[in-house]
Design an enzyme around this catalytic site. Structure first.
Site, PDB file in Angstrom:
ATOM      1  N   HIS A  52       0.848  -1.190   0.000  1.00  0.00           N
ATOM      2  CA  HIS A  52       0.000   0.000   0.000  1.00  0.00           C
ATOM      3  C   HIS A  52       0.886   1.244   0.000  1.00  0.00           C
ATOM      4  O   HIS A  52       2.112   1.137   0.127  1.00  0.00           O
ATOM      5  CB  HIS A  52      -0.932   0.020   1.216  1.00  0.00           C
ATOM      6  CG  HIS A  52      -0.251  -0.173   2.527  1.00  0.00           C
ATOM      7  ND1 HIS A  52       0.604   0.761   3.053  1.00  0.00           N
ATOM      8  CD2 HIS A  52      -0.284  -1.190   3.417  1.00  0.00           C
ATOM      9  CE1 HIS A  52       1.052   0.320   4.217  1.00  0.00           C
ATOM     10  NE2 HIS A  52       0.542  -0.877   4.461  1.00  0.00           N
TER      11      HIS A  52
HETATM   12  P1  TYD Z   1      -1.504  -2.537   7.812  1.00  0.00           P
HETATM   13  O1  TYD Z   1      -0.894  -1.183   7.918  1.00  0.00           O
HETATM   14  O2  TYD Z   1      -2.402  -2.823   6.661  1.00  0.00           O
HETATM   15  O3  TYD Z   1      -0.350  -3.631   7.847  1.00  0.00           O
HETATM   16  P2  TYD Z   1       0.881  -3.883   6.852  1.00  0.00           P
HETATM   17  O4  TYD Z   1       1.075  -2.658   6.051  1.00  0.00           O
HETATM   18  O5  TYD Z   1       2.031  -4.170   7.730  1.00  0.00           O
HETATM   19  O6  TYD Z   1       0.559  -5.083   6.066  1.00  0.00           O
HETATM   20  O7  TYD Z   1      -2.261  -2.850   9.179  1.00  0.00           O
HETATM   21  C1  TYD Z   1      -2.881  -4.084   9.429  1.00  0.00           C
HETATM   22  C2  TYD Z   1      -4.018  -3.843  10.376  1.00  0.00           C
HETATM   23  O8  TYD Z   1      -3.527  -3.420  11.643  1.00  0.00           O
HETATM   24  C3  TYD Z   1      -4.948  -2.751   9.890  1.00  0.00           C
HETATM   25  O9  TYD Z   1      -6.125  -3.310   9.394  1.00  0.00           O
HETATM   26  C4  TYD Z   1      -5.272  -1.926  11.115  1.00  0.00           C
HETATM   27  C5  TYD Z   1      -4.270  -2.326  12.140  1.00  0.00           C
HETATM   28  N1  TYD Z   1      -3.348  -1.236  12.534  1.00  0.00           N
HETATM   29  C6  TYD Z   1      -3.666  -0.434  13.603  1.00  0.00           C
HETATM   30  O10 TYD Z   1      -4.735  -0.558  14.219  1.00  0.00           O
HETATM   31  N2  TYD Z   1      -2.785   0.530  13.991  1.00  0.00           N
HETATM   32  C7  TYD Z   1      -1.603   0.720  13.348  1.00  0.00           C
HETATM   33  O11 TYD Z   1      -0.809   1.612  13.742  1.00  0.00           O
HETATM   34  C8  TYD Z   1      -1.299  -0.095  12.210  1.00  0.00           C
HETATM   35  C9  TYD Z   1      -0.008   0.083  11.449  1.00  0.00           C
HETATM   36  C10 TYD Z   1      -2.190  -1.076  11.843  1.00  0.00           C
END
Ligand code: TYD
Length: 140
Positions: A52
């Site tokens: 993303h």
């Molecule tokens: P995401 O940023 O999509 O993970 P990555 O980029 O590492 O694959 O986050 C995964 C899930 O975690 C997202 O649905 C919401 C939660 N989340 C939080 O609640 N707070 C945060 O600071 C982050 C980074 C994620």
């Protein structure tokens, strides 16, 4: 933002026979005020995190333990950064597509960000990202 705005920051390293120490502070070693930190750990072999971009968020990514690859794409060029030392921080500005992959066993990715979590700031659809970059370079 383009890949030339990405920076691999060499963080302070206080060498000590008792064990080494590194750190960063808002607006000193890293170019923003930290509003949130999060970390990614216990990643099963072969898994990919990220996939993303952020409309506004800036981050610094540190491999506190182990190693992983951060793949960055600015709509024109792709670059892979292998992080495997805890005294390097990868500064990633907004509007860069990023994936984190090739995690080693026990890898610990530590990320400092300039804003609280906000799902509305995510661009999770790759084609939307490409379109937004094209619009930006056309001045739309
Ligand atoms: P995401 O940023 O999509 O993970 P990555 O980029 O590492 O694959 O986050 C995964 C899930 O975690 C997202 O649905 C919401 C939660 N989340 C939080 O609640 N707070 C945060 O600071 C982050 C980074 C994620």
């Amino acid at each position: 933002m383009r890949l030339n705005e990405v920076k691999l920051l060499e963080l302070p390293k206080i060498l000590d026979d008792r064990g080494n120490l590194s750190f960063f502070e808002s607006q000193n070693q890293i170019p923003f005020d930290i509003k949130r930190v999060y970390w990614i750990y216990d990643v099963p072999g072969g898994e990919v995190r990220g996939g993303h971009a952020y409309k506004d968020l800036q981050e610094v990514i540190v491999a506190l333990s182990g190693s992983f690859d951060v793949i960055l794409y600015d709509g024109r060029e792709e670059r892979k950064f292998t992080l495997n030392r805890s005294y390097y921080g990868l500064y990633v500005p907004k509007m860069i597509w990023r994936s984190i992959e090739n995690f080693s066993t026990n890898a610990l990715a530590f990320i400092a960000a300039d804003a609280p979590y906000n799902e509305a700031d995510y661009i999770r659809d790759y084609n939307t990202f490409i379109q937004m970059k094209a619009d930006a370079s056309n001045g739309i």
